[in-house]
Motif scaffolding. Sequence first.
Motif, short mmCIF file in Angstrom:
data_model
loop_
_atom_site.label_atom_id
_atom_site.label_comp_id
_atom_site.label_asym_id
_atom_site.label_seq_id
_atom_site.Cartn_x
_atom_site.Cartn_y
_atom_site.Cartn_z
N LEU A 218 0.83 -1.36 -0.47
CA LEU A 218 0.20 0.15 0.23
C LEU A 218 0.86 0.96 -0.36
O LEU A 218 0.24 2.13 -0.32
CB LEU A 218 -0.99 -0.33 1.03
N SER A 219 1.99 1.17 0.86
CA SER A 219 2.76 2.16 0.54
C SER A 219 3.89 2.05 -0.63
O SER A 219 3.65 3.82 -0.61
CB SER A 219 3.66 2.06 1.81
N THR A 220 4.13 1.64 -1.44
CA THR A 220 5.36 1.65 -2.45
C THR A 220 4.97 0.81 -3.87
O THR A 220 5.26 1.38 -4.57
CB THR A 220 6.51 0.75 -1.67
N GLY A 221 3.72 0.02 -3.60
CA GLY A 221 2.84 0.08 -5.17
C GLY A 221 3.88 -1.62 -5.32
O GLY A 221 3.74 -2.07 -6.60
N ILE A 222 4.49 -1.61 -4.84
CA ILE A 222 5.76 -3.65 -4.37
C ILE A 222 5.33 -4.96 -3.65
O ILE A 222 5.31 -3.88 -2.65
CB ILE A 222 6.48 -2.94 -5.19
N LYS A 223 4.93 -5.93 -4.24
CA LYS A 223 4.45 -6.68 -3.76
C LYS A 223 6.56 -6.94 -2.83
O LYS A 223 6.95 -7.54 -3.54
CB LYS A 223 3.83 -8.58 -4.08
N SER A 224 5.80 -7.61 -1.70
CA SER A 224 7.16 -8.05 -0.91
C SER A 224 7.00 -9.08 0.42
O SER A 224 5.62 -9.77 0.23
CB SER A 224 8.03 -6.75 -0.56
N TYR A 225 7.83 -10.01 0.85
CA TYR A 225 7.49 -11.20 2.06
C TYR A 225 7.23 -10.03 3.06
O TYR A 225 7.05 -8.95 3.64
CB TYR A 225 8.87 -12.03 2.23
N GLY B 179 6.52 -9.98 6.86
CA GLY B 179 7.55 -8.89 7.51
C GLY B 179 8.24 -8.26 7.67
O GLY B 179 9.01 -7.58 7.80
N ALA B 180 8.10 -7.19 5.61
CA ALA B 180 8.94 -6.58 5.01
C ALA B 180 8.75 -5.32 5.59
O ALA B 180 7.48 -4.88 5.31
CB ALA B 180 9.03 -6.58 3.58
N ILE B 181 9.30 -4.12 5.74
CA ILE B 181 9.01 -3.04 5.94
C ILE B 181 9.99 -2.01 4.55
O ILE B 181 11.16 -1.68 4.90
CB ILE B 181 9.60 -2.67 7.64
N SER B 182 9.30 -2.24 3.86
CA SER B 182 8.97 -1.35 2.80
C SER B 182 10.27 -1.22 2.02
O SER B 182 11.52 -0.47 1.64
CB SER B 182 8.74 0.33 2.81
N VAL B 183 10.85 -2.85 2.15
CA VAL B 183 11.70 -3.53 1.13
C VAL B 183 11.16 -4.16 0.45
O VAL B 183 10.32 -4.91 0.49
CB VAL B 183 12.90 -3.72 1.93
N ASP B 184 12.44 -4.61 -0.76
CA ASP B 184 11.95 -6.02 -1.55
C ASP B 184 12.21 -7.18 -1.35
O ASP B 184 12.90 -7.53 -0.32
CB ASP B 184 12.36 -5.71 -3.38
N VAL B 185 11.69 -7.63 -1.57
CA VAL B 185 12.29 -9.47 -1.81
C VAL B 185 13.34 -9.82 -1.88
O VAL B 185 13.78 -10.65 -0.93
CB VAL B 185 11.55 -10.55 -2.49
N GLU B 186 14.14 -8.91 -2.08
CA GLU B 186 15.88 -9.17 -2.53
C GLU B 186 16.69 -8.11 -0.97
O GLU B 186 17.36 -7.82 -0.96
CB GLU B 186 17.04 -8.84 -3.29
#
Length: 414
Positions: free
Chosen positions: A78-85, A87-94
């Motif tokens: 909702l904050s970045t427009g990108i899905k992640s895992y 537990g992630a706080i606005s970081v991608d899967v990497e």
Amino acid sequence: MANSSQNISQSRPKNIIVMIGDGMGPAYTSAYRYYKDNPETEEVEQTVFDRLLVGMASTYPATVSGYVTDSAASATALSTGIKSYNGAISVDVEKRPLTTLLEKAKTLGLSTGIAVSSQVNHATPAAFLTHNENRKNYIEIAQSYLDTDADVILGGGQRYFSAELLSQFTAKGYQHITDFSQLDTLSSPKVLGLFADVQLPWVIDTKQAHHLGALTQKSLELLSQNPNGFVLLIEGSLIDWAGHSNDIATAMAEMDGFAHSIEIVEQFVRQQKDTLMIITADHNTGGLSVGANDEYVWKPAVLHKVKASPDVIAAKAIAAQAWQAIVTKQLGFEPNSQEFTLLNNARMQGNEAMAISLRKLIDVYSNTGWTTLGHTGDDVQVFASGPGAKLFSGHQDNTDIANKIFSLLPSSAQ
């Protein structure tokens, strides 16, 4: 051509307010409608949620985490427009940082803020303000807020802000307050308001206080001072916490507190004409069902009689000899002898066991059902009003919500 450009300018809001009912799946808004219904009338009255509904959204996280999201992954979407895992706080899967809505707004000259009923460094507000590979790194997240340059940070979480960290905030020009009465002393940003050790008090235990509403009102007042506009996140965080406990009386009171805050924002939108409000949930919690046990009935009147949260009732019952009378008075109904025996057994095990037993008893008397103590993968509702609201109609993904909001930001710094 003039009309076309005029339409574009009218549809681009100056201010954007994102409101998240944490854990607020569709069953919560349905239950809230019946909870608020006036039994003296034939019709079931609309709530603010019915009035503002425009669409639905899917909530699944990045593939690595399957189909059921946590608050961190959904807030990141909702904050970045990108899905992640999860537990992630606005970081991608990497685990690379992603630009957040509030960060982007800052670069464009807008003011930014958050007002929440959880700790300010909890998953949802954190994903709008900062970056971390793990939502549980509360101390790191609190420290990182120094670099966010947010104008308003209001909620709970005193335990995560050391005296040294607070002195760093004040050195950066932040006003630090710890009591709701101090809100009246604020006439300008920047402010760090921490009003509780962790979460704000349950609405059911402080019904007249309207704590989240007060934080909402002050945030609007302070952020409106920027002629370029602002982006504000407001979260009814504790709907989710009540859902995790399968606590229907507390959940409905939290819904009421969140609805009150929405109505404050709705009034602001009506008056200003240049402000977009978008409301959604990050996910559904608890698998709430409005009715249970093959019985076609739900009794919200029972919930209105409950005078305090089961946590508070349990503590009072454990501290007193004549605990049965206290329980009866606080619940608003008298358990039968078999139920009192179960409560007594729970009372011997301590506060948590007693509170769980009380919640289950309230479920029985109200005929409320639950399927889990965790999250479910249900779609959630989307509500909107103001310039740009039509963009959010129909079905969309949670990342679409973010990307649509990004598209409504000014194209360059003002």
